[in-house]
Scaffold this motif. Structure first.
Motif, PDB file in Angstrom:
ATOM      1  N   GLY A  11     -15.550  21.100-107.029  1.00  0.00           N
ATOM      2  CA  GLY A  11     -15.963  22.178-106.129  1.00  0.00           C
ATOM      3  C   GLY A  11     -16.024  21.805-104.672  1.00  0.00           C
ATOM      4  N   LEU A  12     -15.070  21.004-104.212  1.00  0.00           N
ATOM      5  CA  LEU A  12     -15.121  20.484-102.847  1.00  0.00           C
ATOM      6  C   LEU A  12     -14.709  21.558-101.838  1.00  0.00           C
ATOM      7  CD1 LEU A  12     -15.748  17.735-101.513  1.00  0.00           C
ATOM      8  CD2 LEU A  12     -13.276  17.360-101.397  1.00  0.00           C
ATOM      9  N   ARG A  13     -15.596  21.832-100.890  1.00  0.00           N
ATOM     10  CA  ARG A  13     -15.334  22.797 -99.824  1.00  0.00           C
ATOM     11  C   ARG A  13     -15.552  22.119 -98.468  1.00  0.00           C
ATOM     12  NH1 ARG A  13     -18.647  26.906 -98.915  1.00  0.00           N
ATOM     13  NH2 ARG A  13     -17.002  28.180 -98.000  1.00  0.00           N
ATOM     14  N   LYS A  14     -14.713  22.518 -97.516  1.00  0.00           N
ATOM     15  CA  LYS A  14     -14.900  22.058 -96.145  1.00  0.00           C
ATOM     16  C   LYS A  14     -14.652  23.228 -95.216  1.00  0.00           C
ATOM     17  CE  LYS A  14     -15.642  19.038 -92.860  1.00  0.00           C
ATOM     18  NZ  LYS A  14     -16.967  18.413 -92.680  1.00  0.00           N
ATOM     19  N   VAL A  15     -15.682  23.563 -94.439  1.00  0.00           N
ATOM     20  CA  VAL A  15     -15.608  24.677 -93.502  1.00  0.00           C
ATOM     21  C   VAL A  15     -15.920  24.147 -92.106  1.00  0.00           C
ATOM     22  CG1 VAL A  15     -16.559  26.920 -92.848  1.00  0.00           C
ATOM     23  CG2 VAL A  15     -16.318  26.320 -95.279  1.00  0.00           C
ATOM     24  N   PHE A  16     -15.034  24.449 -91.170  1.00  0.00           N
ATOM     25  CA  PHE A  16     -15.272  24.115 -89.770  1.00  0.00           C
ATOM     26  C   PHE A  16     -15.748  25.368 -89.048  1.00  0.00           C
ATOM     27  CE2 PHE A  16     -12.121  20.877 -90.986  1.00  0.00           C
ATOM     28  CZ  PHE A  16     -12.778  19.738 -90.566  1.00  0.00           C
ATOM     29  N   VAL A  17     -16.796  25.206 -88.255  1.00  0.00           N
ATOM     30  CA  VAL A  17     -17.367  26.337 -87.528  1.00  0.00           C
ATOM     31  C   VAL A  17     -16.913  26.280 -86.076  1.00  0.00           C
ATOM     32  CG1 VAL A  17     -19.474  27.511 -86.823  1.00  0.00           C
ATOM     33  CG2 VAL A  17     -19.370  26.370 -89.049  1.00  0.00           C
ATOM     34  N   HIS A  18     -16.279  27.357 -85.619  1.00  0.00           N
ATOM     35  CA  HIS A  18     -15.809  27.490 -84.249  1.00  0.00           C
ATOM     36  C   HIS A  18     -16.527  28.664 -83.586  1.00  0.00           C
ATOM     37  CE1 HIS A  18     -12.571  24.616 -84.979  1.00  0.00           C
ATOM     38  NE2 HIS A  18     -12.350  25.240 -86.117  1.00  0.00           N
ATOM     39  N   PRO A  19     -16.488  28.730 -82.264  1.00  0.00           N
ATOM     40  CA  PRO A  19     -17.131  29.873 -81.585  1.00  0.00           C
ATOM     41  C   PRO A  19     -16.615  31.218 -82.074  1.00  0.00           C
ATOM     42  CG  PRO A  19     -16.592  28.161 -80.002  1.00  0.00           C
ATOM     43  CD  PRO A  19     -15.997  27.726 -81.304  1.00  0.00           C
ATOM     44  N   GLU A  20     -15.336  31.257 -82.459  1.00  0.00           N
ATOM     45  CA  GLU A  20     -14.771  32.523 -82.913  1.00  0.00           C
ATOM     46  C   GLU A  20     -14.973  32.779 -84.406  1.00  0.00           C
ATOM     47  OE1 GLU A  20     -11.391  29.475 -82.534  1.00  0.00           O
ATOM     48  OE2 GLU A  20     -13.204  30.077 -81.456  1.00  0.00           O
ATOM     49  N   GLY A  21     -15.600  31.821 -85.100  1.00  0.00           N
ATOM     50  CA  GLY A  21     -15.865  32.042 -86.516  1.00  0.00           C
ATOM     51  C   GLY A  21     -15.659  30.789 -87.348  1.00  0.00           C
ATOM     52  N   GLU A  22     -15.657  30.960 -88.671  1.00  0.00           N
ATOM     53  CA  GLU A  22     -15.508  29.838 -89.598  1.00  0.00           C
ATOM     54  C   GLU A  22     -14.063  29.711 -90.064  1.00  0.00           C
ATOM     55  OE1 GLU A  22     -18.210  30.398 -92.812  1.00  0.00           O
ATOM     56  OE2 GLU A  22     -19.962  29.761 -91.650  1.00  0.00           O
ATOM     57  N   LEU A  23     -13.646  28.459 -90.258  1.00  0.00           N
ATOM     58  CA  LEU A  23     -12.317  28.174 -90.783  1.00  0.00           C
ATOM     59  C   LEU A  23     -12.482  27.321 -92.039  1.00  0.00           C
ATOM     60  CD1 LEU A  23      -9.223  28.182 -90.580  1.00  0.00           C
ATOM     61  CD2 LEU A  23      -9.414  26.135 -89.120  1.00  0.00           C
ATOM     62  N   GLU A  24     -12.148  27.886 -93.184  1.00  0.00           N
ATOM     63  CA  GLU A  24     -12.269  27.157 -94.443  1.00  0.00           C
ATOM     64  C   GLU A  24     -10.979  26.389 -94.715  1.00  0.00           C
ATOM     65  OE1 GLU A  24     -14.302  28.160 -98.602  1.00  0.00           O
ATOM     66  OE2 GLU A  24     -12.402  29.225 -98.349  1.00  0.00           O
ATOM     67  N   ILE A  25     -11.077  25.067 -94.754  1.00  0.00           N
ATOM     68  CA  ILE A  25      -9.913  24.213 -94.982  1.00  0.00           C
ATOM     69  C   ILE A  25      -9.728  23.940 -96.475  1.00  0.00           C
ATOM     70  CG2 ILE A  25      -8.898  21.955 -94.517  1.00  0.00           C
ATOM     71  CD1 ILE A  25      -8.958  23.744 -92.108  1.00  0.00           C
ATOM     72  N   LEU A  26     -10.821  23.648 -97.156  1.00  0.00           N
ATOM     73  CA  LEU A  26     -10.794  23.397 -98.598  1.00  0.00           C
ATOM     74  C   LEU A  26     -11.721  24.386 -99.267  1.00  0.00           C
ATOM     75  CD1 LEU A  26     -11.054  19.497 -98.507  1.00  0.00           C
ATOM     76  CD2 LEU A  26      -8.966  20.870 -98.696  1.00  0.00           C
ATOM     77  N   SER A  27     -11.224  25.008-100.326  1.00  0.00           N
ATOM     78  CA  SER A  27     -12.005  26.086-100.941  1.00  0.00           C
ATOM     79  C   SER A  27     -12.192  25.855-102.437  1.00  0.00           C
ATOM     80  CB  SER A  27     -11.316  27.436-100.705  1.00  0.00           C
ATOM     81  OG  SER A  27      -9.955  27.398-101.118  1.00  0.00           O
ATOM     82  N   GLY A  28     -12.937  24.821-102.763  1.00  0.00           N
ATOM     83  CA  GLY A  28     -13.260  24.561-104.162  1.00  0.00           C
ATOM     84  C   GLY A  28     -12.270  23.663-104.868  1.00  0.00           C
ATOM     85  N   VAL A  29     -11.963  22.500-104.255  1.00  0.00           N
ATOM     86  CA  VAL A  29     -10.990  21.562-104.822  1.00  0.00           C
ATOM     87  C   VAL A  29     -11.619  20.781-105.972  1.00  0.00           C
ATOM     88  CG1 VAL A  29      -9.730  19.426-104.359  1.00  0.00           C
ATOM     89  CG2 VAL A  29      -9.593  21.331-102.750  1.00  0.00           C
ATOM     90  N   ASP A  30     -10.899  20.717-107.077  1.00  0.00           N
ATOM     91  CA  ASP A  30     -11.248  19.858-108.206  1.00  0.00           C
ATOM     92  C   ASP A  30     -10.146  18.805-108.355  1.00  0.00           C
ATOM     93  OD1 ASP A  30     -13.530  21.357-108.850  1.00  0.00           O
ATOM     94  OD2 ASP A  30     -12.385  22.697-110.149  1.00  0.00           O
ATOM     95  N   LEU A  31     -10.545  17.560-108.626  1.00  0.00           N
ATOM     96  CA  LEU A  31      -9.562  16.482-108.705  1.00  0.00           C
ATOM     97  C   LEU A  31     -10.121  15.340-109.530  1.00  0.00           C
ATOM     98  CD1 LEU A  31      -6.925  15.047-107.705  1.00  0.00           C
ATOM     99  CD2 LEU A  31      -8.278  14.275-105.727  1.00  0.00           C
ATOM    100  N   SER A  32      -9.270  14.770-110.373  1.00  0.00           N
ATOM    101  CA  SER A  32      -9.631  13.570-111.125  1.00  0.00           C
ATOM    102  C   SER A  32      -8.477  12.587-111.044  1.00  0.00           C
ATOM    103  CB  SER A  32      -9.932  13.911-112.589  1.00  0.00           C
ATOM    104  OG  SER A  32     -10.339  12.753-113.299  1.00  0.00           O
TER     105      SER A  32
END
Length: 237
Positions: A11-32
């Motif tokens: 469930g890996l998520r990465k969101v960057f917050v900018h003045p104009e809003g949020e940018l989701e780079i990773l949206s629930g990555v699963d990996l083994s």
């Protein structure tokens, strides 16, 4: 009891917050990733491959999710403990080397050991042995600026391997190299994986390198997708 994966992500998520809003780079990555496995991660520029590699290596922290190395929850570690964990168990190879120009070749490779508190003479011997295995015994006292691109990348690989990491994370290791040097670095990575059973995760645009891995995943739209071998070879062809 079965051995835990070298890397396990849920469930890996990465969101960057900018003045104009949020940018989701990773949206629930699963990996083994299995111990000793060679894995390539491909995808368009700017899709988040380097961000994912940095998260796997504990260089950044995710917005949400779990990351475990051989069962160890690295996100539960303090910054200081995580830094020590990275130094001891993970090796990093970057596209731009990040070698220290004020130090010579041998000193650059010695740095992780010195930071880890290993006696200087022991670190020196380890570094010299690794550089000799990588064909650089004649370059021990050369300044970094005097090395070719391929030689610099071999120094970076030696530095990554100094402490015998269980996992090596490589970000575009052939990205700035001429074709011959790229082939040499590819062979070095494969040989080290085979000899030491080191888990290898490579982010790359080099499909020839990717095709030499055990498995290839494509990062797109914030998720990882398996790339069938025949499809990868067709694209490379």
């Amino acid at each position: 009891m079965a051995n835990p994966p070298a890397i396990e992500v849920r469930g890996l998520r990465k969101v960057f917050v900018h003045p104009e809003g949020e940018l989701e780079i990773l949206s629930g990555v699963d990996l083994s990733v299995a111990p000793g496995e060679k894995l390539a991660i491909i995808g368009p520029s700017g899709v988040g491959k380097t961000t994912l590699l940095h998260l796997l290596g504990g260089l950044e922290r995710p917005t949400a999710g779990e990351i475990r190395h051989f069962g160890e929850d690295i996100l539960s570690l303090s910054d200081e403990t995580l830094s020590a964990f990275r130094n001891r168990h993970l090796g990093f190879v970057f596209q731009f080397h990040y070698l220290m120009p004020e130090f010579d070749t041998l000193e650059n490779v010695m740095l992780p050991g010195l930071l880890g508190g290993i006696p200087r003479e022991e670190v020196r011997a380890r570094a010299a042995e690794l550089l000799a295995r990588l064909g650089l015994s004649h370059r021990l006292r050369h300044r970094i600026e005097d090395l070719s691109g391929g030689e610099k990348q071999r120094v970076a690989i030696a530095r990554a391997l100094l402490l015998g990491p269980r996992t090596v994370l490589a970000d575009e290791p052939t990205g700035n190299l001429d074709p011959q040097s790229a082939r040499e670095v590819t062979e070095i990575l494969l040989q080290l994986n085979q000899k030491y059973a080191t888990t290898l995760v490579v982010v790359t645009h080099n499909l020839r390198l990717a095709a030499r891995m055990d498995r290839v995943l494509r990062l797109e739209a914030g998720r990882l997708w398996e790339v069938p071998r025949e499809k990868l070879l067709a694209v490379d062809g």
